[in-house]
Each structure stands twice: as C-alpha cells, then as structure tokens.
Design an enzyme around this catalytic site. Structure first.
Site, PDB file in Angstrom:
ATOM      1  CG  ASP A 173      -2.021   1.013   1.097  1.00 24.73           C
ATOM      2  OD1 ASP A 173      -3.128   0.672   0.642  1.00 24.73           O
ATOM      3  OD2 ASP A 173      -1.762   2.178   1.438  1.00 24.73           O
ATOM      4  CB  ALA A 204      -3.238   0.997  -2.492  1.00 21.42           C
ATOM      5  CG  ASP A 205      -3.656  -3.126   0.861  1.00 20.28           C
ATOM      6  OD1 ASP A 205      -3.178  -3.789  -0.073  1.00 20.28           O
ATOM      7  OD2 ASP A 205      -3.000  -2.779   1.856  1.00 20.28           O
ATOM      8  CB  ILE A 206      -9.639  -0.557   1.242  1.00 20.68           C
ATOM      9  CG1 ILE A 206      -8.976  -0.949   2.576  1.00 20.68           C
ATOM     10  CG2 ILE A 206     -11.151  -0.596   1.360  1.00 20.68           C
ATOM     11  CD1 ILE A 206      -9.185  -2.390   3.000  1.00 20.68           C
ATOM     12  N   GLY A 220      -9.411  -4.122  -3.560  1.00 24.84           N
ATOM     13  CA  GLY A 220     -10.364  -5.168  -3.199  1.00 24.84           C
ATOM     14  C   GLY A 220     -11.769  -4.826  -3.674  1.00 24.84           C
TER      15      GLY A 220
END
Lengths: 394, 394
Positions: free
Chosen positions: A152, A180-182, A185
């Site tokens: 991230d 970035a991760d969320i 996803g």
C-alpha cells in the site's frame, strides 16, 4: 420515511449459493472476499498448513487475538479455512475438486506463480469453465514493475498520491488508511460480480485482473485529468490544504476549542456570516482558487478566535456545508453513530468475542451482519472435505 | 507469461445489455454509474432540463470543457443524457416508461425526496419488480445526521478519518482525494451487482442503500477494530507518520535529492543494510511500535545524507519493501506508466478530445476503454424517446 432497517427480510442475501475459493493473503484480495462473504457468499480461504495467510502474523498496534493478529480477524470474519499445500499432488487434487464446485476463485500471487502451479486461468477453465478467476497484483500484468512487491505505502508513493495531501511546506503525506488495498479489493469485487452477472446469461466464467497501482491511480482520476489538461504538476496550498484543486475556503480550521471543516462556499458570503470583513472583498469566484492561501490565512486567523459551536451556530442555519471535526471517542458517543449501528460482535467457539465493524451496504433495507469470527488455520478442512466428498489424503 | 492484454476479445463486456437510469448528481452516485458504464452497461443520466447534474458547474482548478467543468466530463464519460423535469406529469410519465424498461436505477436525493416524487422503492417496484434500486445518502437512512448535507470533506471530518493522517503535531489532515465519494460509489456498485446476481436466480429486484459515512467508516475498519479493543484513541507518530498503528520504519523519508518510502522491515536488519549503527540496538520487535518516534528520527537523519538511488541500491537487492516517491511529471515519463496504458482519449462530436484515465479493471485479459465523452445536457433525449417508443410531450 420509516426506518427501513426494521423491515423484515423476505429475500436471501444476494450472494447466497455462491462459493468463493480465496487463495489470497494480506489485505487486498481478502478484503474483496470479505465483501463477497458479507453479501452472502460461502468463502473458503485456502491456506498453507504451515502458517497460512501471512496476515495472521501481521500485527498492528501490537494487538493479537489468540495466535493471530487482530488485523487478520478484522478482515477475515465470516470465512472458513481449508489447509492445503499446493506443492503436494494429493492436496492439489483436492483443490481441483474444490475448483470444480466453486463459482469464484481469487489469488494474489505474483505474475507467473499460478502458471507454475498449474492453476493459470487457462488451466482452471479446463477444470471448470464457469469459474470467475480474480487476480490481484501490485502493478498490473505488464511492464517493468510487474515483479515489484505490491504494498500500500509503496503504491501510494509511486502513484503520485502522496503529493496530494498535506500542505505545500511538507514532504509527501501518505494516507493513514490503506487506500490502495481497500480500493483494489473493491474493484476486484466489482469485476467478479459483473462477471457473475454475465455468466448468468452466457454460462461462461471470466478472468478479472486488478492491481494496487491501477486502482490507486483510478482514485486520483479527477485531479489527474485536470493535470493531463494543463500539464501543471498539482500544487498543495500553503494554508490548511485539503485538496490540490480545491478553492478557498475548502479545508479544516482550528477554532478556540477544536476544529471546523468548511466545504465549497462563496467566500464573500462566508465573510458576512462569520463577521470577517477582510473576506468581503473576495467577490470574484476566480480569486477563490487563485488566492486560496491569502483567503484561507484570513479565515484561519478569524476562526481561531471563537469556539467551534459559535461558528456552527452561524453557518448551519444558513445551510453552509460545514461540520465539527470528531475523533473516535467523540464519534462513538454521538447519537448519530449509535443510530447507524455501525459495529457488530463476532463470536468464537471458545467463548471469546470481538467487536468490529459491519458491511457498509444495506440490502432490501436491512443492515447486513454476521456473528461468525475469522477461522483458525485449517479449522474447516474436515468439514469441507465431507461437504465436497473429498477423500482424506493418507 | 505473455501480455494478456493482447489477447483477442471473445466475450461481450460483462454488463452488456444492462440498462441503468442514473438520477444522481455530483460524485458518489455518478462514480458508481461510471463503473457500470465501464463494464458495459448503458447508462442514462436523467437530468433536470434547467442546468442538469450540478456537477456540471462544479469547477475544480478553474478548468472548464465547453460549458461544463472538466470534473463533470471526467466522471460522466460514456453515458447518455435524458432531460426530464420530475415535477412535470408528462415528463414523469416518460420516466415511468424508462423505469419499466431498465435494470437499475440510482439516486442521491436526501431521504424523503423520492418518496414525495412518487419514486420510492415501493412505488418503483410496482412499475418494475425487476429493478435494482440504489440510493446514496450522506449519513444513512436513520439517525440525527439523516438530513445533514453529505459531502466528502465533512464526512472525513465527522468519521474520525481526518485524525489518521499527518504527524502528531498537526491538526486533522484530510485526504487530498475524495475518498468518501469514490468508496461509496464503489460500494454501491458492489451492492447493485450482487443484487443483479440474485435477480438472475429469483427474478426480483432489490433495494441497495449506501452512505458516505458508512463507507468511509468501513475504510477505517482495521484501525477502528483495534480502537474498539483497547479503547485508546489512535495517536499519530511525531516523525513521518504514515499510519497510527504502524511500527517503525513504516513511512516516507527525505533523502538528499528526493523521498524514499519504506514499508514493514525489521529495524535492526534495516540498520545493517543502510550502515546506520544506531538502529542495530532495536532487535526486539516490540520496540518497533513502542519506540517508533525514536527509531524514525534516527532513520530520518541517516537517510537525509545520501540520494534516493544510493539507498535503493542497498535495499532493493535485499528485497526490502521500498520505493522512490514520484510526482506525476515523473510518473508519466516512467516506462511502467506507459506499459500500463493508464489513460484514454475521449472524443466529442465537435472534434474536441479529452485525455483521462480508464477503467482500472481488466476483464478476460483486456483493458477496458471507451472513447465516448460525457453528454451535453439532454443530448440523447430524442434518441432515447425513439428507442423506448416514448411520445414527445406537447
């Protein structure tokens, strides 16, 4: 309008009957699978028997829950765990049987790994042509960053996003949440669900690829388009910047006892409402961006002289878009927080419980909650073997 | 692995054949509709004839494109526009006919408005029981904030998120990107698509509700769960904070010629690689969070002495998760950016063109692009009337 969250449920959850095999680790892939689980899918984490999802060991704020990190429990609620070593032929044979009976599979191995394991999209569609195959990478499936570790903070740094927050006199300021991760996803869930919509028509699965870089870049799309148009690198303001392209007064200001946020508002009108005479001269809207630092400095000095409530009493009746800035201890005591019922309690077989958040989406007027906590590594291996009629390896 | 983006398309886009009526304005709802359009849906913006979507007038960075803001064009690419006044009976009759032939409708009116217009979910399902009805609010459908204006910066402020970025000596630092709007749009798309998956089984539509507050709260779910567990309000670090729960060295550091991001890495090992002897003493992982400010200050002073490339040459071969911090002028010149083909050109009937970003999701190995720009207000009214066999009002 009545409180629709009280309406009785008459339909199954939207993804009831959808089975998801999740080979992914850490945050982006598992956050996609979490949403699919929230919405009713049966999510099976396929984990290595020796340690499993590495997120189990990713401890934040020194917090553990049993043997695993609280972070792992937060992001893996309402899933089951199946232990398998993808390098053992008998385990792989079982994984093939699971794939044959699943609707979705997800992984976040680096490009090439699933190909070497014999689980490329081309191989998987031979096993089950109806599977939707979702893959997360750090930087996409092509280009010189293809094999770089996707994380991230690093993607925030490479994507330019770290230069969009904070003030002009600061270095790059990363986001305190793993955007970035969320978001990656969330994009993966969108792609997978859209592919399931199509499958209902065509009967065929799909391959869906997302990456941290492409998703974080998309988050910046409005400002980046402005950049492409004028070619000028975005400049943060010097005073209480809250966005590189925002005109004054947009920002957060200290008051004598706290902080006040003010969104888009005509500056001269704001000056009248606040009794700030120096703002009255700014009656040309073009000055609100061009002279944002000057305007915001005047506003900053004025707002510091009284309490947050003093200013809210002037601005709210005039329908100015403004708000008090809350921290979590203030938020959780607020009636609005309580009314939204934003938390839920996970319950574990050993009697423990963990408070966490819930799915942010309401369906058919209902909040969606589930009490099942995150699985122990391999907790459901036997149960799933029985369910899928898999022979136990010798 | 070969470059799968070169594979030839053999399937229609996932949402081909899905028709979306979008009554929403500004960012959150339209960003959901944008993603549905990217994925192949036919999106029709239903706009008031006198001005239309108010985002047309929401100018950022003083940038316009024709009569509208560049922002509007960025977020409304690849959609059509149908002008209708929902207060005129003959226009409403046409809207009913459109609803009867659509799969999805979206709005972001404040709670109660659609009920007064006769377009509540209960009323709409009488017109078309297969419609998926998506609604965006600022703060959810219940509670004392129900009628408060929902706006990105204000929701960042009320949700506690503004306290998660920046350093301990700063006030609240808002995100420079509209995280609430974009994430809420992403959640709405997830809910709508999941409901379409269910509709393929049951034949019935659904109601999907999202709000800026619930979505932004979900973005903080990991850290908030840690807060619920120990009851301690999160504290930002004093030195180069990049997350309230992150241990050292996690952060962005100035070098002699730029900035370097370093993610999770054992501190003592980092000290060895960088030749920073003062870090070698921190061999107990528990100190990495508890003494994060001390460690990061030592690291900050050490990294400032050499160039970014000097440090990358030591860290990258050792597989430490690190990256140079880029700004957009540097990013767009990078081969990795070019290889990802992250931009696309929109073309307009009058010969103009606008460069913007593309859908971040690849489907069946393909980048998804579309050249159609945002619509003029009411540009497709006649075309849609003909398509839906609507009689033109007198």
């Amino acid at each position: 309008m009545t409180d629709s969250s009280e309406a009785s449920a008459t339909e199954p959850l939207p993804l009831a009957g959808i089975r998801v095999l999740d080979f992914s680790q850490y945050l982006a892939g598992p956050s996609c699978a979490l949403r699919l689980a929230d919405l009713g899918a049966d999510v099976i984490k396929v984990e290595r028997g020796d340690g499993g999802d590495q997120c189990r060991k990713l401890v934040i704020a020194n917090q553990r829950f049993g043997d695993d990190s609280v972070l792992f429990h937060t992001i893996n609620r309402n899933k089951r765990s199946f232990a398998a070593d993808l390098k053992k032929p008998q385990d792989m044979a079982q994984v093939h049987r699971l794939i044959a009976q699943s609707d979705v599979m997800i992984h976040n191995f680096r490009p090439g790994v699933m190909e070497r394991l014999g689980l490329s999209w081309e191989a998987v569609r031979q096993i089950n042509p109806r599977v939707v195959y979702g893959a997360v990478t750090g930087y996409g499936v092509v280009g010189p960053w293809r094999d770089k570790p996707g994380q991230d903070l690093l993607v925030q740094s490479l994507s330019g996003m770290a230069w969009l927050s904070g003030d002009a006199d600061q270095g790059p300021v990363p986001s305190g949440v793993p955007a970035a991760d969320i978001l990656t996803g969330a994009h993966l869930a969108q792609g997978i669900l859209a592919a399931l919509v199509r499958r209902a028509v065509t009967g065929r699965g799909a391959r869906v690829d997302v990456s941290l870089m492409e998703s974080l870049f998309d988050l910046q799309f409005e400002i980046f388009t402005a950049y492409l148009r004028d070619g000028k690198a975005p400049q943060r303001g010097k005073v209480n910047s809250a966005g590189v392209v925002s005109a004054a007064p947009y920002g957060i200001y200290a008051t004598s006892d706290g902080y006040l946020a003010i969104a888009m508002t005509p500056v001269d009108r704001l000056g009248q409402l606040l009794g700030c005479e120096s703002l009255l001269a700014f009656d040309d809207p073009l000055t609100w961006f061009a002279q944002r630092d000057t305007i915001k400095a005047l506003l900053r000095d004025h707002l510091a002289t009284q309490t947050t409530q003093h200013w809210l009493d002037r601005l709210e009746p005039a329908d100015v878009w403004c708000a008090r800035v809350l921290d979590w201890p203030q938020l959780v005591e607020h009636d609005a927080f309580k009314a939204l019922e934003l938390t839920q309690e996970l319950r574990y077989a050993d009697g423990q419980s963990l408070m966490t958040t819930r799915c942010p989406i309401r369906v058919d007027g209902q909040r969606i909650t589930a009490t099942r906590g995150a699985p122990l590594l391999g907790e459901h291996t036997d149960e799933i073997r029985a369910e899928f009629s898999l022979v136990q390896p010798a």
